[in-house]
Structures are given as structure tokens and as C-alpha cells.
Design a protein around this motif. Structure first.
Motif, PDB file in Angstrom:
ATOM      1  N   GLY A 131       0.818  -0.947   0.041  1.00 13.32           N
ATOM      2  CA  GLY A 131       0.130  -0.297   0.039  1.00 13.32           C
ATOM      3  C   GLY A 131       1.150   1.282  -0.192  1.00 13.32           C
ATOM      4  O   GLY A 131      -0.189   2.188   0.206  1.00 13.32           O
ATOM      5  N   ARG A 132       1.659   1.129  -0.412  1.00 12.24           N
ATOM      6  CA  ARG A 132       2.769   2.399  -0.276  1.00 12.24           C
ATOM      7  C   ARG A 132       3.770   1.833  -1.074  1.00 12.24           C
ATOM      8  O   ARG A 132       4.476   1.065  -1.418  1.00 12.24           O
ATOM      9  CB  ARG A 132       3.273   3.117   1.116  1.00 12.24           C
ATOM     10  N   PRO A 133       4.219   3.365  -1.356  1.00 11.97           N
ATOM     11  CA  PRO A 133       5.290   3.427  -3.187  1.00 11.97           C
ATOM     12  C   PRO A 133       6.346   2.766  -2.356  1.00 11.97           C
ATOM     13  O   PRO A 133       6.972   2.612  -1.136  1.00 11.97           O
ATOM     14  CB  PRO A 133       5.740   4.541  -3.607  1.00 11.97           C
ATOM     15  N   TYR A 134       7.839   2.062  -3.348  1.00 12.60           N
ATOM     16  CA  TYR A 134       9.070   1.424  -3.208  1.00 12.60           C
ATOM     17  C   TYR A 134      10.263   2.296  -4.439  1.00 12.60           C
ATOM     18  O   TYR A 134       9.002   1.895  -5.878  1.00 12.60           O
ATOM     19  CB  TYR A 134       8.785   0.395  -2.874  1.00 12.60           C
ATOM     20  N   ARG A 135      10.510   2.670  -4.545  1.00 15.00           N
ATOM     21  CA  ARG A 135      11.617   3.944  -4.936  1.00 15.00           C
ATOM     22  C   ARG A 135      12.611   2.152  -5.646  1.00 15.00           C
ATOM     23  O   ARG A 135      12.737   1.206  -4.944  1.00 15.00           O
ATOM     24  CB  ARG A 135      12.965   4.327  -4.472  1.00 15.00           C
ATOM     25  N   PRO A 136      12.839   2.197  -7.105  1.00 10.98           N
ATOM     26  CA  PRO A 136      13.823   1.458  -7.711  1.00 10.98           C
ATOM     27  C   PRO A 136      15.043   0.898  -6.655  1.00 10.98           C
ATOM     28  O   PRO A 136      15.661   2.485  -6.275  1.00 10.98           O
ATOM     29  CB  PRO A 136      13.854   1.574  -9.004  1.00 10.98           C
ATOM     30  N   LEU A 137      15.969   0.133  -7.032  1.00  9.22           N
ATOM     31  CA  LEU A 137      17.069  -0.030  -6.420  1.00  9.22           C
ATOM     32  C   LEU A 137      18.417   0.139  -6.585  1.00  9.22           C
ATOM     33  O   LEU A 137      18.124  -0.420  -8.164  1.00  9.22           O
ATOM     34  CB  LEU A 137      17.311  -1.706  -4.641  1.00  9.22           C
ATOM     35  N   ASP A 138      19.047   0.346  -6.264  1.00 11.55           N
ATOM     36  CA  ASP A 138      20.513   0.233  -7.286  1.00 11.55           C
ATOM     37  C   ASP A 138      21.415  -0.795  -7.344  1.00 11.55           C
ATOM     38  O   ASP A 138      21.953  -1.279  -8.082  1.00 11.55           O
ATOM     39  CB  ASP A 138      21.080   1.020  -7.283  1.00 11.55           C
ATOM     40  N   CYS A 139      20.946  -1.740  -6.279  1.00 10.21           N
ATOM     41  CA  CYS A 139      21.973  -2.396  -6.016  1.00 10.21           C
ATOM     42  C   CYS A 139      21.107  -3.849  -4.434  1.00 10.21           C
ATOM     43  O   CYS A 139      20.567  -2.838  -4.228  1.00 10.21           O
ATOM     44  CB  CYS A 139      23.254  -2.909  -6.192  1.00 10.21           C
ATOM     45  N   ALA A 140      21.456  -4.608  -4.703  1.00 13.57           N
ATOM     46  CA  ALA A 140      21.177  -5.739  -3.743  1.00 13.57           C
ATOM     47  C   ALA A 140      21.284  -5.173  -1.822  1.00 13.57           C
ATOM     48  O   ALA A 140      20.168  -4.846  -1.285  1.00 13.57           O
ATOM     49  CB  ALA A 140      21.882  -6.792  -3.833  1.00 13.57           C
ATOM     50  N   MET A 141      22.247  -4.091  -1.986  1.00 16.77           N
ATOM     51  CA  MET A 141      22.807  -3.330  -0.850  1.00 16.77           C
ATOM     52  C   MET A 141      21.693  -2.577  -0.301  1.00 16.77           C
ATOM     53  O   MET A 141      21.483  -2.374   0.778  1.00 16.77           O
ATOM     54  CB  MET A 141      24.939  -3.463  -0.674  1.00 16.77           C
ATOM     55  N   ASP A 142      21.706  -1.612  -1.027  1.00 19.43           N
ATOM     56  CA  ASP A 142      20.162  -0.450  -1.026  1.00 19.43           C
ATOM     57  C   ASP A 142      19.266  -1.436  -0.480  1.00 19.43           C
ATOM     58  O   ASP A 142      18.627   0.050   0.193  1.00 19.43           O
ATOM     59  CB  ASP A 142      20.058  -0.382  -3.221  1.00 19.43           C
ATOM     60  N   ALA A 143      18.867  -2.236  -0.764  1.00 21.36           N
ATOM     61  CA  ALA A 143      17.991  -3.330  -0.126  1.00 21.36           C
ATOM     62  C   ALA A 143      17.850  -2.436   1.535  1.00 21.36           C
ATOM     63  O   ALA A 143      17.062  -2.780   2.077  1.00 21.36           O
ATOM     64  CB  ALA A 143      17.338  -4.370  -0.307  1.00 21.36           C
ATOM     65  N   LEU A 144      18.687  -3.214   2.072  1.00 22.70           N
ATOM     66  CA  LEU A 144      18.715  -3.276   3.224  1.00 22.70           C
ATOM     67  C   LEU A 144      18.684  -1.787   3.881  1.00 22.70           C
ATOM     68  O   LEU A 144      18.245  -1.672   5.328  1.00 22.70           O
ATOM     69  CB  LEU A 144      20.274  -3.617   4.070  1.00 22.70           C
ATOM     70  N   THR A 145      18.633  -0.364   3.424  1.00 26.53           N
ATOM     71  CA  THR A 145      18.441   0.278   3.997  1.00 26.53           C
ATOM     72  C   THR A 145      16.797   0.785   4.095  1.00 26.53           C
ATOM     73  O   THR A 145      16.347   1.927   4.262  1.00 26.53           O
ATOM     74  CB  THR A 145      19.445   1.951   2.789  1.00 26.53           C
ATOM     75  N   THR A 146      16.023  -0.478   3.231  1.00 26.83           N
ATOM     76  CA  THR A 146      15.123   0.252   3.428  1.00 26.83           C
ATOM     77  C   THR A 146      14.248  -0.422   4.912  1.00 26.83           C
ATOM     78  O   THR A 146      12.358  -0.295   4.588  1.00 26.83           O
ATOM     79  CB  THR A 146      13.927  -0.402   2.370  1.00 26.83           C
ATOM     80  N   TYR A 147      14.822  -1.081   5.566  1.00 30.86           N
ATOM     81  CA  TYR A 147      14.447  -2.452   6.189  1.00 30.86           C
ATOM     82  C   TYR A 147      13.393  -1.942   7.371  1.00 30.86           C
ATOM     83  O   TYR A 147      13.557  -0.420   7.604  1.00 30.86           O
ATOM     84  CB  TYR A 147      15.408  -3.347   6.811  1.00 30.86           C
ATOM     85  N   ALA A 148      12.699  -2.474   7.984  1.00 25.96           N
ATOM     86  CA  ALA A 148      11.477  -1.622   8.553  1.00 25.96           C
ATOM     87  C   ALA A 148      12.884  -1.480  10.176  1.00 25.96           C
ATOM     88  O   ALA A 148      12.393  -0.203  11.156  1.00 25.96           O
ATOM     89  CB  ALA A 148      10.692  -2.414   9.673  1.00 25.96           C
ATOM     90  N   ALA A 149      13.836  -2.502  10.873  1.00 25.45           N
ATOM     91  CA  ALA A 149      14.599  -1.556  11.731  1.00 25.45           C
ATOM     92  C   ALA A 149      15.855  -1.896  11.108  1.00 25.45           C
ATOM     93  O   ALA A 149      16.024  -2.675  10.002  1.00 25.45           O
ATOM     94  CB  ALA A 149      14.096  -3.209  12.945  1.00 25.45           C
ATOM     95  N   ARG A 150      16.995  -1.010  12.107  1.00 22.21           N
ATOM     96  CA  ARG A 150      18.425  -1.242  12.051  1.00 22.21           C
ATOM     97  C   ARG A 150      18.719  -2.351  11.496  1.00 22.21           C
ATOM     98  O   ARG A 150      19.654  -2.764  11.606  1.00 22.21           O
ATOM     99  CB  ARG A 150      19.292   0.173  12.401  1.00 22.21           C
ATOM    100  N   THR A 151      17.792  -3.310  13.031  1.00 22.07           N
ATOM    101  CA  THR A 151      18.472  -4.499  13.425  1.00 22.07           C
ATOM    102  C   THR A 151      18.757  -5.372  12.270  1.00 22.07           C
ATOM    103  O   THR A 151      19.497  -6.273  12.013  1.00 22.07           O
ATOM    104  CB  THR A 151      17.884  -4.892  14.828  1.00 22.07           C
ATOM    105  N   HIS A 152      17.966  -5.098  11.223  1.00 19.05           N
ATOM    106  CA  HIS A 152      17.542  -6.036  10.132  1.00 19.05           C
ATOM    107  C   HIS A 152      18.637  -6.134   9.209  1.00 19.05           C
ATOM    108  O   HIS A 152      18.646  -7.177   8.526  1.00 19.05           O
ATOM    109  CB  HIS A 152      16.242  -6.132   9.899  1.00 19.05           C
ATOM    110  N   ALA A 153      19.114  -5.491   9.244  1.00 17.57           N
ATOM    111  CA  ALA A 153      20.218  -4.522   8.744  1.00 17.57           C
ATOM    112  C   ALA A 153      21.828  -5.800   8.148  1.00 17.57           C
ATOM    113  O   ALA A 153      21.961  -4.304   8.942  1.00 17.57           O
ATOM    114  CB  ALA A 153      19.992  -3.387   8.297  1.00 17.57           C
ATOM    115  N   ILE A 154      21.125  -6.503   7.683  1.00 15.00           N
ATOM    116  CA  ILE A 154      22.581  -7.208   8.404  1.00 15.00           C
ATOM    117  C   ILE A 154      23.243  -8.665   7.100  1.00 15.00           C
ATOM    118  O   ILE A 154      22.042  -9.111   6.703  1.00 15.00           O
ATOM    119  CB  ILE A 154      22.605  -8.330   9.138  1.00 15.00           C
TER     120      ILE A 154
END
Length: 215
Positions: A131-154
Motif C-alpha cells: 500500500g505504499r510506493p517503493y523506489r527502484p533499487l540500485d543494487c542488492a545492498m541498497d535494500a538493507l537501507t529500507t528495512y523496518a528496523a536497523r537491526t534487520h540490516a545485515i
């Protein structure tokens, strides 16, 4: 279970940004992951299949660490193992499905737990699902910056030389300290609340930082 001594001390020391450096945390994660056979099976498979920009990310890593720190079975609470890759040459679902089937076939004992997704095409289906937009990513690791929690970004993967490669844009202190900390780069309040409720039930030791300080 593999012996990792002084778990409470490890949580206190590595979970505190002031008592350990990030290199210490990376070194400890590099010691933990190779001792978990199914983690190494996944990492070896995505390397051997030569998937483009492929990584094991999120819960399969930090929840494995939590289980070791709290002396629980390695698979306790792990709903899935997220394998991400980035292939902008073909954004069709059919191409992604072919990769999903290939990874599942290579890891039949873990197939029911694998979640394989091409990060180059997430923006094509995300809004319809969430239900909300999501920008096109530049690479796989770009996805980590969008996770709901910083703790998830590994994220982790194996290099061609067999060395473990780790990426954690927000650092590893929250993972080792068992703190769930919001990431405000996306409006993921509802997702964060749902995940926090589930994780707190599974790991009561977890400290959940509210989406906003006054909540």
C-alpha cells in the motif's frame, strides 16, 4: 549446540557501542556463522550458483545470533531465510521464479524456509502488496537501507576464496545487544510493530525501541 562461552558478557560488551569497536563485532560474527552448518550451506549455494549480487540477509543471520546468545536451538523462531540478488537484465516474474526454483532444488532440506527475491524488481509489486510506493533499487545492498528496523540490516555472502563477506550499514551493536531499533527511511511503522510483537514473544530478552520515543 556449538559452545560460545560467556554469552551474557558477549551481549553486554559487543552490544554496547562504547565498550567494543565495530571490528570486534564483525570478528565475532565471522566466528559465529561458520559454526552453523545450514547457514554455510546457504552461503555456499548462492555463491556456487553464481547469482548476481546475491546475499543472505536479515533474520536468518541476526536471529541465528540471538539463538546462540540465548542458548536456544539454531532454528528457533526463524520463519525464513531471505536470499536476495540483483538482476536488472530481466525484471519478469518468470525469470525470478526460475532462480527461486534453482535455489530450492539446490537446498531441498531448507526449501520450505527459503525466500528468494530479485531486488531489481521489488518496486514493481511492493505498492500493490503493502500500500505504499517503493523506489527502484540500485543494487542488492541498497535494500538493507529500507528495512523496518536497523537491526534487520545485515547481509553475508562468501567470496570466491571462501572468505565471509559481511555488510551492515547501521552496524552490529543492536544485533549483539538484542535491541530492535526503528529505521525511518521508509514509513514502516505497522511492519515494525508486527515484527516487534512476534520477536518479543520469541526472544523475551529483546529490547524493543518504540517507533517514536513517546510511544
Amino acid at each position: 549446540m556449538t559452545d560460545f562461552p560467556s554469552r551474557p558478557e558477549l551481549r553486554l560488551r559487543l552490544g554496547d557501542p562504547c565498550t567494543a569497536c565495530e571490528q570486534d563485532r564483525l570478528a565475532e560474527l565471522e566466528r559465529i556463522l561458520p559454526a552453523v552448518p545450514h547457514i554455510m550451506d546457504i552461503l555456499a549455494t548462492i555463491r556456487d550458483l553464481q547469482l548476481p549480487d546475491a546475499w543472505l540477509v536479515s533474520g536468518g543471520i541476526y536471529q541465528t545470533v540471538w539463538n546462540i546468545l540465548t542458548e536456544r536451538p539454531h532454528l528457533h523462531g526463524i520463519k525464513d531465510f531471505d536470499v536476495i540478488y540483483f538482476d536488472g537484465s530481466d525484471l519478469s516474474y518468470e525469470a525470478e521464479d526460475k532462480v527461486i526454483r534453482k535455489v530450492n532444488a539446490a537446498l531441498p532440506e531448507l526449501a520450505s524456509l527459503l525466500e528468494v527475491r530479485n531486488q531489481a524488481r521489488v518496486h514493481l509489486w511492493y505498492e500493490k502488496r503493502f500500500g505504499r510506493p517503493y523506489r527502484p533499487l540500485d543494487c542488492a545492498m541498497d535494500a538493507l537501507t529500507t528495512y523496518a528496523a536497523r537491526t534487520h540490516a545485515i547481509a553475508a555472502r562468501l567470496g570466491v576464496d571462501g572468505n565471509l563477506i559481511l555488510h551492515a550499514p547501521f552496524g552490529l551493536a543492536n544485533m549483539f545487544g538484542m535491541r530492535l531499533v526503528p529505521n525511518y527511511t521508509q514509513d514502516n511503522r505497522e511492519t515494525y510493530a508486527e515484527k516487534a510483537k512476534r520477536m518479543k514473544a520469541l526472544w523475551p530478552e529483546l529490547t524493543v525501541i518504540p517507533w517514536h520515543a513517546n510511544e
